[in-house]
Design a protein around this motif. Structure first.
Motif, short mmCIF file in Angstrom:
data_model
loop_
_atom_site.label_atom_id
_atom_site.label_comp_id
_atom_site.label_asym_id
_atom_site.label_seq_id
_atom_site.Cartn_x
_atom_site.Cartn_y
_atom_site.Cartn_z
N ILE A 85 0.84 -1.21 0.00
CA ILE A 85 0.00 0.00 0.00
C ILE A 85 0.87 1.26 0.00
CG2 ILE A 85 -1.67 1.34 1.33
CD1 ILE A 85 -2.83 -1.32 2.33
N ILE A 86 1.93 1.25 0.83
CA ILE A 86 2.82 2.41 0.90
C ILE A 86 3.50 2.67 -0.44
CG2 ILE A 86 4.97 3.28 1.92
CD1 ILE A 86 4.17 1.85 4.51
N PHE A 87 4.00 1.60 -1.07
CA PHE A 87 4.68 1.74 -2.35
C PHE A 87 3.72 2.23 -3.43
CE2 PHE A 87 5.78 -0.23 -6.47
CZ PHE A 87 6.96 0.45 -6.71
N CYS A 88 2.52 1.67 -3.49
CA CYS A 88 1.54 2.07 -4.50
C CYS A 88 1.12 3.52 -4.31
CB CYS A 88 0.33 1.16 -4.46
SG CYS A 88 0.66 -0.52 -5.03
N LEU A 89 0.87 3.91 -3.06
CA LEU A 89 0.47 5.29 -2.79
C LEU A 89 1.58 6.27 -3.17
CD1 LEU A 89 -1.40 5.05 0.64
CD2 LEU A 89 -2.37 5.58 -1.60
N ALA A 90 2.82 5.93 -2.83
CA ALA A 90 3.95 6.80 -3.16
C ALA A 90 4.10 6.94 -4.68
CB ALA A 90 5.24 6.24 -2.56
N ALA A 91 3.95 5.84 -5.40
CA ALA A 91 4.07 5.87 -6.86
C ALA A 91 2.94 6.67 -7.49
CB ALA A 91 4.08 4.45 -7.42
N ILE A 92 1.71 6.51 -6.98
CA ILE A 92 0.56 7.22 -7.53
C ILE A 92 0.67 8.72 -7.28
CG2 ILE A 92 -1.93 7.58 -7.30
CD1 ILE A 92 -2.16 4.55 -6.78
N VAL A 93 1.00 9.09 -6.03
CA VAL A 93 1.14 10.51 -5.68
C VAL A 93 2.26 11.16 -6.49
CG1 VAL A 93 1.73 12.14 -3.85
CG2 VAL A 93 0.18 10.23 -3.38
N SER A 94 3.38 10.44 -6.63
CA SER A 94 4.50 10.95 -7.41
C SER A 94 4.10 11.18 -8.86
CB SER A 94 5.67 9.96 -7.34
OG SER A 94 6.74 10.39 -8.14
N GLY A 95 3.36 10.23 -9.44
CA GLY A 95 2.91 10.38 -10.82
C GLY A 95 1.93 11.52 -10.98
N LEU A 96 1.01 11.69 -10.03
CA LEU A 96 0.04 12.78 -10.10
C LEU A 96 0.73 14.15 -10.01
CD1 LEU A 96 -2.87 11.38 -7.89
CD2 LEU A 96 -2.85 11.64 -10.38
N ILE A 97 1.71 14.25 -9.14
CA ILE A 97 2.44 15.51 -9.02
C ILE A 97 3.21 15.81 -10.29
CG2 ILE A 97 4.30 16.69 -7.78
CD1 ILE A 97 3.42 15.25 -5.26
#
Length: 260
Positions: A85-97
């Motif tokens: 969950i932590i890895f997926c959230l970090a990747a998603i937030v990074s991509g959105l930014i």
């Protein structure tokens, strides 16, 4: 980047409205945050892969074990879900930014382009009549309709470059922590490769840009002459001459665009 280019960028920044400067500062702050998110995303990848391959690697760490007991985790296999969950959230937030940065960069460049176009058109309308007569109208039209859009495109890429520098620095810092030797070797090789590209293409890009600006003004002049003399062209049937002239100028200009 040459001194002439730096001077141009300084003058351009000085001509920006106050709100545009604040907007640009906000984008720089967002770029820094984007770099931090890239660090978190990349940094979470290593423990995520380690847990997937062998959960006991993390479980054997006394600090991790003491923290996990606080959250009621008593089995190393229970780490898989939260780390996923932590890895997926970090990747998603990074991509959105990253996407937000691209959108804001285009919006800012377009807004600056509007200001530059308005200033240029205002300067044309407010100049002395003698100055207007001494300049070709095709050159004035080329400045507003072509040169400024090219400037906007460059500004957009420059803003994205600034963002890329922050992101690259964050990724580089993370990689150096993970494996300093391999990271340093890759940096040296890629840096040398890009330096060679810059040295080889620098003069070519400058010459191509100069060629495009000159030929574009002449192309607009040719179109104006063709439209203004349409009656004589139809009577004399000289369409092929104008088409040939147009193609002779337009084709190499498009090729220079493509090269750039």
């Amino acid at each position: 980047m040459s001194l002439n280019t730096i001077d141009i960028l300084k003058k351009l920044f000085a001509s920006l409205k106050f709100e545009k400067r604040i907007y640009l500062l906000g984008m720089i702050i967002l770029s820094i945050f984007s770099g931090l998110m890239e660090m978190i995303s990349l940094g979470s990848l290593v423990p995520f892969l380690a847990i997937l391959s062998d959960p006991n690697v993390i479980w054997n760490n006394t600090i991790v074990r003491s923290i996990s007991s606080t959250f009621g985790i008593n089995n190393p296999n229970e780490f898989i879900l939260p780390f996923t969950i932590i890895f997926c959230l970090a990747a998603i937030v990074s991509g959105l930014i990253r996407l937000l940065n691209i959108w804001l960069a285009g919006k800012l460049a377009a807004s600056i382009g509007t200001d530059l176009s308005t200033l240029s058109y205002g300067a044309i309308l407010n100049q002395e009549y003698s100055d207007y007569l001494s300049r070709k109208s095709s050159s004035l039209m080329s400045t507003i309709t072509n040169n400024i859009p090219s400037t906007v495109s460059v500004l957009n890429q420059l803003i994205l470059l600034i963002n890329g520098i922050f992101v690259f620095s964050a990724i580089l810092f993370t990689l150096l922590i993970i494996n300093p030797f391999i990271s340093s070797l890759c940096i040296l090789l890629f840096g040398l490769f890009y330096l060679i590209i810059v040295l080889v293409t620098k003069n070519i890009l400058a010459q191509n840009s100069k060629f495009v600006v000159e030929k574009n003004s002449y192309l607009i002049k040719l179109i104006q002459e063709g439209v203004g003399s349409i009656r004589n062209i139809l009577l004399d049937q000289t369409q092929d001459f104008y088409l040939s002239e147009f193609s002779t100028i337009d084709k190499p200009m498009r090729l220079k665009y493509a090269q750039n």
